[in-house]
Design a protein around this motif. Structure first.
Motif, short mmCIF file in Angstrom:
data_model
loop_
_atom_site.label_atom_id
_atom_site.label_comp_id
_atom_site.label_asym_id
_atom_site.label_seq_id
_atom_site.Cartn_x
_atom_site.Cartn_y
_atom_site.Cartn_z
N ASP A 271 -2.08 1.42 8.83
CA ASP A 271 -2.88 1.26 7.61
C ASP A 271 -3.13 2.60 6.94
OD1 ASP A 271 -3.64 -1.65 7.82
OD2 ASP A 271 -4.21 -0.89 9.79
N ALA A 272 -3.01 3.67 7.72
CA ALA A 272 -3.19 5.03 7.19
C ALA A 272 -2.48 5.96 8.16
CB ALA A 272 -4.68 5.38 7.11
N SER B 140 0.82 -1.21 0.00
CA SER B 140 0.00 0.00 0.00
C SER B 140 0.86 1.26 0.00
CB SER B 140 -0.87 0.03 1.25
OG SER B 140 -1.74 -1.05 1.22
N THR B 141 0.36 2.28 -0.70
CA THR B 141 0.96 3.61 -0.64
C THR B 141 -0.08 4.54 -0.02
OG1 THR B 141 0.11 4.53 -2.69
CG2 THR B 141 2.06 3.09 -2.86
N LEU B 142 0.29 5.79 0.14
CA LEU B 142 -0.66 6.76 0.69
C LEU B 142 -1.87 6.92 -0.22
CD1 LEU B 142 1.78 9.52 1.99
CD2 LEU B 142 0.27 8.10 3.38
N PHE B 143 -1.71 6.54 -1.49
CA PHE B 143 -2.80 6.76 -2.47
C PHE B 143 -3.62 5.49 -2.73
CE2 PHE B 143 0.74 9.63 -3.25
CZ PHE B 143 0.11 10.83 -2.95
N THR B 144 -3.33 4.43 -1.99
CA THR B 144 -4.12 3.20 -2.15
C THR B 144 -5.43 3.35 -1.38
OG1 THR B 144 -2.02 2.01 -2.09
CG2 THR B 144 -4.03 0.68 -1.88
N PRO B 145 -6.56 3.09 -2.01
CA PRO B 145 -7.84 3.16 -1.29
C PRO B 145 -7.83 2.22 -0.07
CG PRO B 145 -8.21 3.00 -3.64
CD PRO B 145 -6.74 2.76 -3.43
N GLY C 227 -7.32 -4.69 14.18
CA GLY C 227 -8.03 -3.91 13.16
C GLY C 227 -7.14 -2.85 12.54
N LEU C 228 -7.79 -1.87 11.88
CA LEU C 228 -7.03 -0.79 11.23
C LEU C 228 -6.39 0.12 12.26
CD1 LEU C 228 -9.28 0.49 8.29
CD2 LEU C 228 -7.62 -1.39 8.32
N ARG D 233 -5.15 7.13 1.85
CA ARG D 233 -4.83 6.85 3.27
C ARG D 233 -4.25 8.09 3.97
NH1 ARG D 233 -3.77 0.62 3.53
NH2 ARG D 233 -5.12 0.03 1.81
N ILE D 234 -4.59 9.24 3.43
CA ILE D 234 -4.12 10.52 3.98
C ILE D 234 -5.29 11.11 4.77
CG2 ILE D 234 -3.26 12.81 3.36
CD1 ILE D 234 -2.34 11.38 0.64
#
Ligand SMILES: Cc1cc2nc3c(=O)[nH]c(=O)nc-3n(C[C@H](O)[C@H](O)[C@H](O)COP(=O)(O)O)c2cc1C
Length: 359
Positions: free
Chosen positions: A309-310, A2-7, A286-287, A18-19
């Motif tokens: 996760d974010a 995942s990147t910061l731009f992955t939903p 969890g997240l 994830r911002i």
């Protein structure tokens, strides 16, 4: 990876990135805690965040001790939040609101001279502006009775119900930064000898009851919680913070929450406390949202390493309503004007422009 731009799937929402916008008290509501039109404009400007976590919002009049902070315990306040939810949704954003009771930090000036309430009879270190003056020192708070604790749990539940009825996407329970729930959790402020004090398990009981009540009312997928295991706001501390907060997240596993939001000290604080996010990550199923002092690089690394996760951003979102686009396009960030953090009016609030408009 995942990147910061992955939903991100958070509860039943699909976040577009994830911002996350961290909760930021800005003092732009009315004296009666009714959210303003200006707040709707401010939040809608920031709707490209994966999720906005709106500022700390009082669950009851006796929990509100910050000048011009919003509340969610009257119909007018709920209507104000409804306008904010609509404005953010119109711009395709998602928004939770953070729910707090300030406990021992509520100055009597806010509540017609009434004494503040807390886990125990304590006086915290600190000052805040009140309707009657600046830098007013906190006064002695008194311990809530068990019956009153039940009523305070109910206040969180009612405010959460109002949040959902107003059209917000969920709530974040503010269990961080030395406010009421944190005052119960940590052993420097909780000296009770009943079922709400003593062992870690008992000190966490108030948090569990609030979480259980709110989840039952609105569904656990709409509920997040914020913890700050390693800060000492208002002089509050815990002699076994690592065990206390590991136990907390283990207990939170039972609720299937939307997320746990962990606030650690800023790297610049020079804190010598253990950086707990990796341990909490290991214990929480969890997240997990990470916060404090992240820039794009550190945030991307945290996701890459599976530490979170974010990532949530506070100051960067104050001065950069288009933070997501700036990250994406490698545009430098503007600095927030700290003299305008809490001042009424649009300056230093809705007048930070997107990069393309600043030239
Ligand atoms: C002006 C201001 C207001 C804040 N208000 C809140 C708040 O209402 N609730 C909360 O949990 N944290 C609050 N914080 C802490 C931020 O959410 C965040 O944890 C902090 O700014 C560190 O993150 P950053 O380094 O990305 O700015 C506030 C911070 C600032 C600067």
């Amino acid at each position: 990876m995942s990147t910061l731009f992955t939903p991100l799937e958070l509860g039943q929402l699909l976040l577009k990135n994830r911002i996350i916008m961290a909760p930021l008290t800005r003092g732009r509501a009315g004296a009666d805690g009714v959210p303003s039109e200006l707040m709707a404009q401010y939040y809608s400007q920031r709707a490209t965040a994966g999720l906005i976590i709106a500022e700390a919002t009082a669950v009851s009049a006796d929990g509100r001790g910050w000048l011009n902070s919003p509340g969610l315990y009257t119909t007018q306040q709920q209507q104000g939040w409804q306008k904010i939810a609509q404005a953010v949704h119109r711009n395709e954003g998602k928004i939770f609101v953070q729910l707090w009771h300030m406990g021992a930090t509520v100055h009597p000036d806010f509540v017609q001279g009434q004494q503040a309430v807390s886990a125990s009879n304590i006086t915290l270190n600190g000052t805040l502006a009140t309707p009657l003056g600046r830098d007013k020192k906190f006064e002695a708070a008194r311990a809530l009775t068990p019956t009153e604790i039940t009523l305070q749990v109910q206040n969180f539940v009612s405010a959460a119900r109002r949040a959902i009825d107003a059209g917000l996407d969920g709530v974040e329970i503010h269990a961080a930064n030395g406010f009421l729930i944190d005052q119960f959790t940590r052993d420097s402020s909780n000296q009770r000898t009943d079922e709400y004090g003593g062992s870690i398990h008992k000190r966490l009981r108030f948090m569990r009851e609030v979480v259980a009540g709110v989840c039952k009312e609105i569904g656990s997928h709409k509920v997040g919680i914020r913890l700050s295991p390693t800060n000492n706001t208002w002089g509050i501390s815990d002699s076994q913070y690592s065990q206390t907060f590991t136990t907390a997240v283990n207990q939170l596993n039972e609720f299937n929450l939307a997320y746990v939001h962990v606030l650690e000290p800023l790297p610049s604080d020079g804190s010598n406390m253990q950086y707990l996010t990796p341990l909490l990550r290991k214990n929480y199923n969890g997240l997990l949202l990470a916060n404090a002092g992240y820039n794009q690089q550190r945030a991307s690394d945290a996701l890459k390493q599976g530490l979170a996760d974010a990532v949530s951003f506070g100051l960067p979102f104050i001065a950069n309503p288009d933070l997501v686009a700036r990250f994406k396009n490698n545009v430098s960030l503007s600095d927030a004007d700290s003299t305008r953090f809490y001042t009424p009016g649009p300056q230093g609030y809705v007048d930070y422009l997107p990069a393309k408009e600043t030239g």
